[in-house]
Design a protein around this motif. Sequence first.
Motif, PDB file in Angstrom:
ATOM      1  N   VAL A 208       0.824  -1.216   0.000  1.00 27.74           N
ATOM      2  CA  VAL A 208       0.000   0.000   0.000  1.00 27.74           C
ATOM      3  C   VAL A 208       0.857   1.264   0.000  1.00 27.74           C
ATOM      4  O   VAL A 208       0.342   2.364  -0.236  1.00 27.74           O
ATOM      5  CB  VAL A 208      -0.993   0.035   1.186  1.00 27.74           C
ATOM      6  CG1 VAL A 208      -2.039  -1.062   1.035  1.00 27.74           C
ATOM      7  CG2 VAL A 208      -0.269  -0.076   2.517  1.00 27.74           C
ATOM      8  N   ASP A 209       2.143   1.108   0.258  1.00 31.25           N
ATOM      9  CA  ASP A 209       3.017   2.284   0.156  1.00 31.25           C
ATOM     10  C   ASP A 209       3.569   2.455  -1.265  1.00 31.25           C
ATOM     11  O   ASP A 209       4.398   3.335  -1.509  1.00 31.25           O
ATOM     12  CB  ASP A 209       4.160   2.202   1.177  1.00 31.25           C
ATOM     13  CG  ASP A 209       5.131   1.074   0.855  1.00 31.25           C
ATOM     14  OD1 ASP A 209       4.949   0.396  -0.183  1.00 31.25           O
ATOM     15  OD2 ASP A 209       6.065   0.862   1.647  1.00 31.25           O
ATOM     16  N   GLY A 210       3.144   1.602  -2.182  1.00 33.47           N
ATOM     17  CA  GLY A 210       3.562   1.764  -3.570  1.00 33.47           C
ATOM     18  C   GLY A 210       4.701   0.861  -3.995  1.00 33.47           C
ATOM     19  O   GLY A 210       4.993   0.757  -5.195  1.00 33.47           O
ATOM     20  N   ALA A 211       5.358   0.187  -3.035  1.00 34.33           N
ATOM     21  CA  ALA A 211       6.432  -0.736  -3.398  1.00 34.33           C
ATOM     22  C   ALA A 211       5.850  -1.931  -4.149  1.00 34.33           C
ATOM     23  O   ALA A 211       4.818  -2.464  -3.747  1.00 34.33           O
ATOM     24  CB  ALA A 211       7.161  -1.210  -2.135  1.00 34.33           C
ATOM     25  N   VAL A 212       6.509  -2.339  -5.214  1.00 30.61           N
ATOM     26  CA  VAL A 212       6.031  -3.462  -6.009  1.00 30.61           C
ATOM     27  C   VAL A 212       7.153  -4.491  -6.133  1.00 30.61           C
ATOM     28  O   VAL A 212       8.290  -4.141  -6.458  1.00 30.61           O
ATOM     29  CB  VAL A 212       5.598  -2.996  -7.418  1.00 30.61           C
ATOM     30  CG1 VAL A 212       5.216  -4.189  -8.289  1.00 30.61           C
ATOM     31  CG2 VAL A 212       4.425  -2.024  -7.309  1.00 30.61           C
ATOM     32  N   HIS A 213       6.823  -5.750  -5.828  1.00 29.30           N
ATOM     33  CA  HIS A 213       7.803  -6.830  -5.864  1.00 29.30           C
ATOM     34  C   HIS A 213       7.310  -7.882  -6.846  1.00 29.30           C
ATOM     35  O   HIS A 213       6.181  -8.358  -6.709  1.00 29.30           O
ATOM     36  CB  HIS A 213       7.940  -7.498  -4.494  1.00 29.30           C
ATOM     37  CG  HIS A 213       8.099  -6.517  -3.364  1.00 29.30           C
ATOM     38  ND1 HIS A 213       9.319  -6.162  -2.844  1.00 29.30           N
ATOM     39  CD2 HIS A 213       7.177  -5.803  -2.665  1.00 29.30           C
ATOM     40  CE1 HIS A 213       9.150  -5.291  -1.854  1.00 29.30           C
ATOM     41  NE2 HIS A 213       7.861  -5.059  -1.735  1.00 29.30           N
ATOM     42  N   SER A 214       8.152  -8.272  -7.800  1.00 26.44           N
ATOM     43  CA  SER A 214       7.645  -9.289  -8.720  1.00 26.44           C
ATOM     44  C   SER A 214       8.689 -10.339  -9.038  1.00 26.44           C
ATOM     45  O   SER A 214       9.885 -10.138  -8.834  1.00 26.44           O
ATOM     46  CB  SER A 214       7.106  -8.654  -9.990  1.00 26.44           C
ATOM     47  OG  SER A 214       8.127  -7.947 -10.640  1.00 26.44           O
ATOM     48  N   ALA A 215       8.207 -11.468  -9.534  1.00 29.68           N
ATOM     49  CA  ALA A 215       9.080 -12.583  -9.890  1.00 29.68           C
ATOM     50  C   ALA A 215       8.437 -13.329 -11.047  1.00 29.68           C
ATOM     51  O   ALA A 215       7.210 -13.412 -11.145  1.00 29.68           O
ATOM     52  CB  ALA A 215       9.252 -13.528  -8.693  1.00 29.68           C
TER      53      ALA A 215
ATOM     54  N   VAL B  72       0.066   3.352  -6.571  1.00 33.50           N
ATOM     55  CA  VAL B  72       1.058   3.745  -7.569  1.00 33.50           C
ATOM     56  C   VAL B  72       0.735   5.116  -8.145  1.00 33.50           C
ATOM     57  O   VAL B  72       1.589   6.002  -8.216  1.00 33.50           O
ATOM     58  CB  VAL B  72       1.155   2.680  -8.688  1.00 33.50           C
ATOM     59  CG1 VAL B  72       2.079   3.147  -9.810  1.00 33.50           C
ATOM     60  CG2 VAL B  72       1.640   1.346  -8.099  1.00 33.50           C
ATOM     61  N   THR B  73      -0.546   5.313  -8.529  1.00 33.54           N
ATOM     62  CA  THR B  73      -0.921   6.604  -9.123  1.00 33.54           C
ATOM     63  C   THR B  73      -1.385   7.610  -8.090  1.00 33.54           C
ATOM     64  O   THR B  73      -1.480   8.802  -8.376  1.00 33.54           O
ATOM     65  CB  THR B  73      -2.068   6.419 -10.134  1.00 33.54           C
ATOM     66  OG1 THR B  73      -3.241   6.000  -9.401  1.00 33.54           O
ATOM     67  CG2 THR B  73      -1.730   5.390 -11.187  1.00 33.54           C
ATOM     68  N   GLY B  74      -1.752   7.135  -6.903  1.00 33.91           N
ATOM     69  CA  GLY B  74      -2.265   8.041  -5.886  1.00 33.91           C
ATOM     70  C   GLY B  74      -3.717   8.451  -6.095  1.00 33.91           C
ATOM     71  O   GLY B  74      -4.280   9.209  -5.307  1.00 33.91           O
ATOM     72  N   GLU B  75      -4.369   7.913  -7.113  1.00 37.80           N
ATOM     73  CA  GLU B  75      -5.760   8.286  -7.400  1.00 37.80           C
ATOM     74  C   GLU B  75      -6.732   7.559  -6.461  1.00 37.80           C
ATOM     75  O   GLU B  75      -6.566   6.374  -6.199  1.00 37.80           O
ATOM     76  CB  GLU B  75      -6.101   7.932  -8.851  1.00 37.80           C
ATOM     77  CG  GLU B  75      -7.478   8.412  -9.257  1.00 37.80           C
ATOM     78  CD  GLU B  75      -7.837   7.991 -10.703  1.00 37.80           C
ATOM     79  OE1 GLU B  75      -8.853   8.471 -11.197  1.00 37.80           O
ATOM     80  OE2 GLU B  75      -7.094   7.189 -11.299  1.00 37.80           O
TER      81      GLU B  75
ATOM     82  N   LYS C  62      -2.565  -3.682   3.819  1.00 39.85           N
ATOM     83  CA  LYS C  62      -1.174  -4.073   3.604  1.00 39.85           C
ATOM     84  C   LYS C  62      -0.768  -4.143   2.133  1.00 39.85           C
ATOM     85  O   LYS C  62       0.145  -3.440   1.713  1.00 39.85           O
ATOM     86  CB  LYS C  62      -0.918  -5.444   4.245  1.00 39.85           C
ATOM     87  CG  LYS C  62      -1.085  -5.442   5.759  1.00 39.85           C
ATOM     88  CD  LYS C  62      -0.827  -6.821   6.314  1.00 39.85           C
ATOM     89  CE  LYS C  62      -0.989  -6.842   7.829  1.00 39.85           C
ATOM     90  NZ  LYS C  62      -0.987  -8.213   8.338  1.00 39.85           N
ATOM     91  N   ALA C  63      -1.444  -4.974   1.373  1.00 41.84           N
ATOM     92  CA  ALA C  63      -0.938  -5.245   0.026  1.00 41.84           C
ATOM     93  C   ALA C  63      -1.959  -5.954  -0.829  1.00 41.84           C
ATOM     94  O   ALA C  63      -2.952  -6.499  -0.334  1.00 41.84           O
ATOM     95  CB  ALA C  63       0.313  -6.136   0.124  1.00 41.84           C
TER      96      ALA C  63
END
Lengths: 324, 324, 324, 324
Positions: B64-71, B236-239, B289-290
Amino acid sequence: MELDFEGVAQRVSTGLLPGWDAVEEHVAAAHSRNRSAGSGEVADYIPILAEADPELFGVCVAEVDGAVHSAGDADVEFSIQSISKAFVYALVCEEFGHEVVRDRVGVNNTGLAFNSVVALELNEGHPMNPMVNAGAIATTALMPGRTADDRWAAVITGLSRFAGRPLELDDVVYRSETATNHRNRAIAGLLESYGRIDVDPLEIVDVYTRQCALLVTARDLAVMGATLADGGVNPVTGEQVVSAEVCRDTLAVMASTGLYERSGEWLFEIGLPGKSGVAGGIVTIAPGKAGIGVFSPRLDSAGNSVRGQRATAYLSRALGLNVF
Amino acid sequence: MELDFEGVAQRVSTGLLPGWDAVEEHVAAAHSRNRSAGSGEVADYIPILAEADPELFGVCVAEVDGAVHSAGDADVEFSIQSISKAFVYALVCEEFGHEVVRDRVGVNNTGLAFNSVVALELNEGHPMNPMVNAGAIATTALMPGRTADDRWAAVITGLSRFAGRPLELDDVVYRSETATNHRNRAIAGLLESYGRIDVDPLEIVDVYTRQCALLVTARDLAVMGATLADGGVNPVTGEQVVSAEVCRDTLAVMASTGLYERSGEWLFEIGLPGKSGVAGGIVTIAPGKAGIGVFSPRLDSAGNSVRGQRATAYLSRALGLNVF
Amino acid sequence: MELDFEGVAQRVSTGLLPGWDAVEEHVAAAHSRNRSAGSGEVADYIPILAEADPELFGVCVAEVDGAVHSAGDADVEFSIQSISKAFVYALVCEEFGHEVVRDRVGVNNTGLAFNSVVALELNEGHPMNPMVNAGAIATTALMPGRTADDRWAAVITGLSRFAGRPLELDDVVYRSETATNHRNRAIAGLLESYGRIDVDPLEIVDVYTRQCALLVTARDLAVMGATLADGGVNPVTGEQVVSAEVCRDTLAVMASTGLYERSGEWLFEIGLPGKSGVAGGIVTIAPGKAGIGVFSPRLDSAGNSVRGQRATAYLSRALGLNVF
Amino acid sequence: MELDFEGVAQRVSTGLLPGWDAVEEHVAAAHSRNRSAGSGEVADYIPILAEADPELFGVCVAEVDGAVHSAGDADVEFSIQSISKAFVYALVCEEFGHEVVRDRVGVNNTGLAFNSVVALELNEGHPMNPMVNAGAIATTALMPGRTADDRWAAVITGLSRFAGRPLELDDVVYRSETATNHRNRAIAGLLESYGRIDVDPLEIVDVYTRQCALLVTARDLAVMGATLADGGVNPVTGEQVVSAEVCRDTLAVMASTGLYERSGEWLFEIGLPGKSGVAGGIVTIAPGKAGIGVFSPRLDSAGNSVRGQRATAYLSRALGLNVF
């Protein structure tokens, strides 16, 4: 559900309850705001329940740190009825583990009434979940013991550990229900005919009927709920009644199926796992935070306490408990 | 569900995710632990889906803070399918509010398959909930607009705001499904015959079919989920896409009914609201959270991605997300 | 149904049977044409039935003038099983009349299996018709008598009058079924829970179980059927067992519901009211003309005697019995 | 069914009707005894039907020797509605034969309402029998022809041969029903989705809607019924419309399923195959003897003509027609 949120902002859910004073105040408000809500009828499907005083109303919150807040008739005893299903389920999960109970009792909603036999036939006798009567009877049949008396002893001991005090049977309610529980005997007979229970169906219905006639108070329900909220540790006695995993499993099943075919509605309005009984009690659990116990005999058409639902919905919003 | 928790302790759920590095590491582990899980079959009920590469597998967590983790294949596009139901529902809730949508679309589990007409007939045409096809079509029919094109524009705009980028239609999937969606047309016809929709049934099925053919990635699903986790604000966009109350309502309905007749099982194993699609995507939301997005085309017998479920279950445990 | 009409012209139905010699010849042919039809399995749902000799095969026609024609094992005894339902129904109609029995027991097909509880729940416990187990138990519960023994005495006396000789209980079958009839006890319990029977459910299932264990022969079935064909007069003993109106009522119900969810198929192929039992017997009635009794233990997947159906279908065509 | 048999003895059924004068007299009595029976309501589910004159009442008996007896409004035209199902079924049986139609359309009662989709889903889309809407649509879909117009031509030609005169479409009824038959379109869509029809669902519903809007009189129904009673030969025109075997098959299916979930009741009270329509017509067949056509728009709660049922029940008794 007819609810009342006028002037109640939804508090944001965090990992913590507001402070002691704020909880105390909100419990008092949950009681005072709803104590004259007059709709609903006292249950009459079991003769003795119809004699309850319709004006009784108790509210209690037990925090996981052991603090207990109550208002109104929080110490008046009434029969636990279907609320017992959730706690006997937890005891059976503790005994057999996640997989066995999931496979034998099930965890999915049937979309049908609590005493439906349609779901049983469509699923070849699988009881589907522990909150409908078929699944509750199948669950009680899994309680450890060689005899019906052994199983009954395990039930009363286990539920007393959740409550933190020795619970007692209401013999009048037990006998009244025994005289009228043809439907449960038929359900148990069906379970037997499908090979889903290994014990005598009439004996297990007798244990189940006694289980439903245990006397509790709103305060007891709050403490029992707080034990599930607290990873299985009774916050008053400090005893570990069941494991943390069993609590998660039990709460997940209550969230999905705790209010029968209205489970979705409950989650939509309250956002917490709960379980109601036909004598007017409701237990609700805010995981990691508290248990809520309410009691008021007037029921809506779905068999849930009118004032109890209103008080719980108020507390969910005012204390920021909704998990979503 | 066939899961794998060997050596994975259940982290205690708190208000916070573990730190950035820990999440990054667990996302990588969710992928690597499950990338050779070989069971399951690619969907073939729509011809074009059968052509997907069965080995594709992407995992993404958006905080929710905008951090993105991918694999893995987190940026490969696939059709959103039934996952769209949850987000169109949120848009309709935003438009009409809690009560109207609860009454018109419903929030309770049917206990039956996603395309069942039995539930419709037993409930006088009430669609029961927005996650079964009847309810999803009734929900899309509530999207604002005078014409089918207006409604489609509202759908694609709204879902793009959840994803934080302009989504596009997969025209081949759309045409493949149009050629084979007799059942959905029949369901829409039943809704019309019961007076449950006010628009032309064939037109609304066409909008619904396009909605299901929107292209997303596992990363998109994670961001869309994170928007619901974040009180309606796209991290991510804050919208602000929808209100916080609409998020709560949507998550509650996903928790009760998101996986059809296996919704209880999902909550029992994962402990979070989720929604899967037949192309192999699953979105899961950890409130506050996410969002988790996964994609892998091999499905189990219930139509849910095998590797996707395993990865999500791993993340729920390793990141301490289970709400119960 | 797998039938064989090769070279058998459909005789035109008139008010009369062909002459004595022709009937004698056709009964012999019905036996010889089908005696090596080898498909089907002996019932095994009740342990003792599985021990029957699969090659037994008897055919008998009893004309309303008293002439009896038989071939094969027409005098071998077997348990009457569900065929008893039709005759106990006639006795209850004689006692209470057309309206009472229509209202209390019902006359319409459920479209469901003989032991379904779905139909019971959907119809608020109404048993729907006397040929499904729920309705048969409700019918036996209406037999006159203050005690279970009285009712049993009325059943055995009444059925013996239909057969024209004192029938006897097969005690081994009775005890074998008693040990395994959980389902019927559950059905009776449901009937009680809906207030549809006034007697003890376990006692009435016991009477019903004994009723099903009465020993008859193919010849007995033919005479019992001929009594219904003959306006209630047993053509061998000359006794008026029930009234002509009761015969019409009983035959109408057998035509609609005699073969459970395959009743329409039976009427489509045979064109006559009939009733089968799981021990391998079938009774069929050509109104005004004759009763047909057949016996052969090999059953098809619907629980009906394979050779018995073939022999009956042959006789219906060769003797011109189809009422349509 | 509310009937009136005061003073009407049940005549014994023989192969013959009573003489011409007696039939003439009983037809007049069937009309005069029931012409002031005032209960029941004119159908309003299709707007145009609600405008029918509720006092219309016609009775007609056509003997297999060509004699026709009528009373009251026996020459007033009304739309045939569901009665058409039986005759289109006969035409399809003539085309495809006993086995094919039994397997594709079915012959068993569903125990459910005429427009139920529950039975369809529970039976994997099998229409179950030709008298419920699903089965009737599936039957019309089997009518020969490459196009919808071909099929419609085959329907109108075939039904006119049964009636012995060219039948015509009521265009106002056809258009009124077309505007409101969402349910039938949905049912046809389900049949298509299960692969049970090979033609366009909207086109076949259009043919079916026209078929239901054909204009007939009570006299037409009597002649059409007499054709089925007479081994397929129209007793007025002498034309062989269908074979004798097709008549037996059609009558057997009407006996089992002609009045939907009340088929058993009809057979219990009347003892003859019949079929009713929502415009107030009923056709009944006494095999080998006569057809009965009745018409009166007031319907009971099951959608069957009140005066029509009373007149038919009277004639069944007074003329000795009950086949049991």
